[in-house]
Design a protein around this motif. Structure first.
Motif, mmCIF file in Angstrom:
data_model
loop_
_atom_site.group_PDB
_atom_site.id
_atom_site.type_symbol
_atom_site.label_atom_id
_atom_site.label_comp_id
_atom_site.label_asym_id
_atom_site.label_seq_id
_atom_site.Cartn_x
_atom_site.Cartn_y
_atom_site.Cartn_z
ATOM 1 N N THR A 218 49.733 43.748 33.633
ATOM 2 C CA THR A 218 50.662 43.277 34.951
ATOM 3 C C THR A 218 49.996 44.262 36.435
ATOM 4 N N SER A 222 46.826 43.135 38.290
ATOM 5 C CA SER A 222 46.593 43.831 39.691
ATOM 6 C C SER A 222 45.998 44.083 40.087
ATOM 7 N N GLN A 225 42.687 42.375 40.441
ATOM 8 C CA GLN A 225 42.726 41.573 41.452
ATOM 9 C C GLN A 225 42.271 41.612 43.592
#
Ligand code: C2E
Ligand code: MG
Ligand code: MG
Ligand code: MG
Length: 287
Positions: A218, A222, A225
């Protein structure tokens, strides 16, 4: 040396600390001769483009020291020493000049034109002559600035105003700037907002447990992105498995680097890899 701690002696571990200090002093003494005697060698680790058709995206230069007494000394053992006593200024200049010279030579010999990235230490970057050193290396080698990338780390970016000016001057000539080991410093996100950079290299610690660890995965997504939202090219370091590669490709990561694609190669092995990729048209290890 393997003396036992006894009453009256402050700490038993002082002995190993002393060994450590002696080792550093030894290294410190040897560095100038090592450079004179040609004991330093450049290795090259390919970076792969995974965003479209798999391709060789560039090479990172990694310094090696063949010490006649100890054999190969890893950079983490001698670079901190060289940074402490300032020798990194000369050593770093040598790495830059050699890298530009070889990159140009490879281009002239018909190998694929790829960007070569050179690690820059904080001490080197802060030196008032740093820009001149880079410009001279480019001019003397004849390498176009667009084929040179400089890897800086977050830890060196503690003086944002001066840093920003220097980075802008380098970038205005077409040199690319990447932030190395991204995510390991204290104010990573702040730098994204303030500094002129092109590439974000996500530290391998975020890749290691991916995709097995849900939390790390995760976090990795992140960061990818985040980098993309700032318009940067995002690279993941330390990719060692196919499952990591697939996870990264599915997460929008642009480039990868790591043992799964290729270990750092010496010059002969690098040239062989160039030839193989030209013959087959395919890049092994990327698909
Ligand atoms: P770095 O710039 O972050 O370089 C990546 C390091 O990760 C390299 O270690 C590389 O061999 C290693 N690596 C690559 N793929 C994998 C992988 O899949 N798994 C794992 N576990 N490791 C991988 P290396 O060559 O020992 O260099 C260590 C550090 O020394 C570099 O970290 C860089 O900070 C510094 N360094 C190396 N060459 C130079 C140089 O010419 N100048 C300066 N200032 N620093 C350098
Ligand atoms: Mg690096
Ligand atoms: Mg790194
Ligand atoms: Mg690193």
């Amino acid at each position: 040396k393997s003396k036992q701690a006894s009453v009256g002696e402050p700490y038993w571990f002082e002995y190993s600390l002393l060994d450590e200090i002696h080792k550093r002093i030894e290294i410190e003494k040897k560095l100038p001769k090592a450079l004179e005697h040609g004991e330093f060698e450049l290795y090259f680790q390919p970076k792969g483009n995974i965003s479209s058709t798999p391709s060789l995206a560039g090479l990172e230069v990694l310094l090696r020291w063949n010490d006649p007494d100890q054999g190969m000394v890893p950079p983490m053992e001698f670079i901190p020493v060289a940074e402490e006593n300032g020798f990194i200024i000369r050593l770093g200049e040598w790495v830059l000049r050699e890298s530009c010279r070889l990159a140009k030579r490879w281009q002239d010999e018909g190998y694929p034109k790829v960007t070569i990235s050179v690690n820059v230490s904080a001490v080197q970057f802060r030196h008032p002559q740093f820009i001149d050193v880079v410009e001279n290396a480019l001019r003397d080698s004849g390498l176009e600035p667009g084929y040179l990338e400089l890897e800086v780390t977050e830890t060196m970016l503690n003086d944002p105003v001066v840093i920003k000016e220097k980075l802008e001057r380098l970038r205005s000539q077409g040199i690319k700037i990447s932030i190395d080991d991204f995510g390991t410093g204290y104010s990573s996100i702040h730098y994204l907002k303030t500094l002129p950079i092109d590439i974000l290299k996500i530290d391998k610690s975020f890749v290691q447990e991916t995709p097995l660890s849900e939390q790390d995965s995760t976090l990795l997504v992140s960061i990818i992105q985040l980098g993309k939202s700032f318009g940067l090219t995002v690279l993941a370091e330390g990719v060692e498995s196919k499952s990591q590669l697939e996870f990264l490709a599915g997460s929008g990561c642009d480039l990868i680097q790591g043992y799964y694609y290729s270990r750092p190669l010496n010059r002969a092995a690098m040239e062989q890899m160039f030839k193989d990729s030209m013959n087959s048209g395919l890049i092994a290890g990327l698909s």
